[in-house]
Each structure stands twice: as C-alpha cells, then as structure tokens.
Write a protein that holds these residues in place. Structure first.
Motif, short mmCIF file in Angstrom:
data_model
loop_
_atom_site.label_atom_id
_atom_site.label_comp_id
_atom_site.label_asym_id
_atom_site.label_seq_id
_atom_site.Cartn_x
_atom_site.Cartn_y
_atom_site.Cartn_z
N ALA A 1 -1.19 11.35 -5.76
CA ALA A 1 0.69 12.37 -4.50
C ALA A 1 0.40 10.27 -3.89
O ALA A 1 1.82 9.97 -4.80
N ALA A 2 -0.27 9.95 -3.62
CA ALA A 2 -0.76 8.32 -3.44
C ALA A 2 -0.50 7.48 -4.57
O ALA A 2 0.64 6.49 -4.51
N GLN A 3 -0.96 8.10 -5.78
CA GLN A 3 -0.81 7.17 -6.91
C GLN A 3 0.56 7.06 -7.39
O GLN A 3 1.12 6.37 -8.39
N ALA A 4 1.46 8.77 -7.50
CA ALA A 4 2.80 8.70 -7.42
C ALA A 4 3.96 7.65 -7.37
O ALA A 4 4.62 7.03 -7.30
N LYS A 5 4.17 7.02 -5.79
CA LYS A 5 4.23 6.88 -5.23
C LYS A 5 4.00 5.08 -6.01
O LYS A 5 5.16 4.53 -5.33
N ALA B 1 -5.10 9.62 1.40
CA ALA B 1 -5.54 8.31 0.66
C ALA B 1 -4.05 7.39 0.40
O ALA B 1 -2.52 7.83 0.94
N GLU B 2 -5.12 6.56 0.28
CA GLU B 2 -4.43 4.88 0.68
C GLU B 2 -4.33 3.95 -1.25
O GLU B 2 -5.57 4.14 -1.49
N VAL B 3 -3.42 4.08 -1.69
CA VAL B 3 -3.42 3.13 -3.22
C VAL B 3 -2.74 1.66 -3.08
O VAL B 3 -1.89 1.64 -2.64
N ASN B 4 -3.07 0.45 -3.71
CA ASN B 4 -2.26 -0.29 -4.21
C ASN B 4 -1.66 0.04 -5.59
O ASN B 4 -1.36 0.65 -5.73
N VAL B 5 -0.61 -0.62 -5.52
CA VAL B 5 0.26 -0.82 -6.46
C VAL B 5 0.28 -1.13 -7.68
O VAL B 5 0.91 -0.12 -8.38
N GLU B 6 -1.03 -0.79 -8.28
CA GLU B 6 -1.97 -0.50 -9.28
C GLU B 6 -2.35 0.79 -9.19
O GLU B 6 -2.99 1.30 -10.71
N GLY B 7 -2.27 1.46 -8.20
CA GLY B 7 -3.13 2.72 -8.08
C GLY B 7 -4.38 2.56 -7.88
O GLY B 7 -4.72 4.36 -7.65
N VAL C 1 3.15 4.48 -8.55
CA VAL C 1 4.00 4.53 -10.01
C VAL C 1 5.09 4.33 -9.25
O VAL C 1 6.07 3.09 -10.61
N GLU C 2 6.30 4.94 -8.68
CA GLU C 2 7.38 4.73 -8.39
C GLU C 2 8.25 3.21 -8.45
O GLU C 2 9.50 2.67 -8.61
N ARG C 3 6.53 2.45 -7.56
CA ARG C 3 7.00 0.80 -7.09
C ARG C 3 6.78 -0.16 -8.42
O ARG C 3 7.77 -1.09 -8.48
N LEU C 4 6.22 0.69 -9.23
CA LEU C 4 5.95 -0.30 -10.46
C LEU C 4 6.81 -0.17 -11.50
O LEU C 4 7.14 -0.97 -12.16
N GLY C 5 7.72 1.00 -11.47
CA GLY C 5 8.78 1.17 -12.51
C GLY C 5 10.00 -0.05 -11.43
O GLY C 5 10.85 -0.05 -12.03
N ARG D 1 0.52 -1.30 -0.28
CA ARG D 1 -0.01 0.26 -0.22
C ARG D 1 0.90 1.71 0.05
O ARG D 1 1.31 1.27 0.63
N PHE D 2 0.29 2.17 -0.52
CA PHE D 2 1.08 3.96 -0.65
C PHE D 2 0.22 4.96 -0.38
O PHE D 2 -1.37 4.63 -0.98
N SER D 3 0.85 5.77 0.60
CA SER D 3 -0.38 6.45 0.85
C SER D 3 0.38 7.64 1.64
O SER D 3 1.81 7.85 1.25
#
Length: 220
Positions: free
Chosen positions: A206-210, A169-175, A212-216, A157-159
């Motif tokens: 901002a949470a989704q940007a994190k 806000a919190e999102v998973n690795v797919e945003g 995206v970094e993980r997906l990279g 999770r990325f928050s």
C-alpha cells in the motif's frame, strides 16, 4: 521486434536519390534533401542496430520475469522483489513469537536490503556482460530529465498504516523500504506468523502504491 525489410536495390535507390538531389537548384530544399539522404543508414548499420535492439528487448523481457530474494542473517524474514523493486511476497518464521516487535521489523528491513542488493548485482552483471549494448545507448534527454526529477524527490516518503494500527511501512519515491514497525505491543507474540506476514505484505504494498502515484506525477 519487427525488422524493416530493406529492398534489394536499397543502395541503388540512395544513389539515384543523391544524383537527383545534385540536380536541384541550390537552396533550402536541396539542403533538406541532402540532410535526409545523409541520415539514411547503410544496410550494415541498420542490421547492427536491429541486432542490438533485439538483444536489448530479450534482456529486458528476461529481467521482467525475474524475482530477487532476500533474507536476514537469522532467517526470520524472507521476501521477494520484482525487477522494479516492488514487493511480491513476504514470509515470517514461526519463531517470531520469541522475538520482540523491533527485532522482527529489523529482520524485514534486513531481508529487503539483501533483496535489493541481489537486484542491483544482477543488473550490474547484465551491464558487464553486454557492455556493447550500454555503449550503444542513444542519449536520452527526456530520460535524464526524469531521473533528475526523481533525484530531487528522493527526500519524499510515503507511508501506510493498517486500520487496526498493527504495523506501519514507509518507502521512498522509488518504492524502497525506508522504515517498518509493528505498533501493537506484543504483535509478534499474539499474532500468527502467517497473518502477520499477510498484514506486513499488504502494508508495504500500500505504501509502494502511493509512491507509484507520485512517480506518475513526475512522469506527467
């Protein structure tokens, strides 16, 4: 897509190549030449493959231009996702001043779920309408491996929280949105709906940007 110009004497050239290969001494060189000639596509096969590729490219471009909208049952929140599920915009109703923080946060998550459903439904419709493209899909070992990596990271999770602790806000690795909340008491009462919309949008992005970094990192 730029098509390869196939020479008018393409078939004659293949025939000449096979004739010449037959005159080579038996061994590794001849076997390699034979494999290369056997792999050469027929004119019809190439044209069919090129047609499928052009259709796939056109559909991909169409999908990339689309937005997918969602709202909750009471129309408290509206939002739009792009084809990758990234948040493009979020708007809140002026009536939020009558609602609690959790009620508005729930409305945002419900609107997100509706937009995700619209996105998934559209992709499914494309797959059904163009089943021959799906059937012609070439096995992609690298893509399958990447999907496995993402699946193994599904628990991550990325928050992001605003500097003033207004919302989080919190999102998973797919945003995809997995949690949203307002942290300041009476945020929906004391903050204008336009400002709250802006803050909520920026927080999710901002949470989704994190993510995206993980997906990279997974792609590397």
């Amino acid at each position: 897509m730029n098509r390869i110009e196939i020479p008018e004497d393409y078939e004659d050239r293949l025939a000449a190549g096979r004739h010449a290969a037959a005159r080579l001494p038996a061994g590794a060189v001849r076997e390699g030449v034979d494999r290369a000639l056997d792999a050469a596509p027929s004119r019809d096969r190439y044209e069919q493959a090129a047609d499928l590729a052009e259709r796939a490219e056109s559909l991909t471009e169409e999908l990339m231009r689309r937005g997918f909208d969602g709202t909750d049952a009471d129309r408290v929140a509206w939002l739009r996702l792009d084809y990758l599920g990234r948040l493009q915009s979020l708007a809140l109703s002026p009536t939020i001043d009558r609602l609690s923080n959790p009620a508005v946060a729930d409305a945002i998550q419900a609107a997100w779920t509706a937009a995700e459903a619209a996105r998934s439904e559209y992709v499914l419709l494309l797959e059904r309408a163009h089943a021959d493209l799906v059937a012609a899909r070439v096995p992609d070992r690298a893509g399958d491996e990447l999907r496995d990596r993402i699946a193994r990271s599904a628990h991550e999770r990325f928050s992001h929280t605003t500097d003033d602790d207004l919302c989080s806000a919190e999102v998973n690795v797919e945003g995809r949105l997995t949690g949203f909340k307002f942290l300041v008491p009476n945020a929906t009462l004391d903050t204008e709906c336009e400002e709250l919309s802006v803050q909520a949008t920026a927080t999710v992005q901002a949470a989704q940007a994190k993510a995206v970094e993980r997906l990279g990192e997974l792609l590397a």
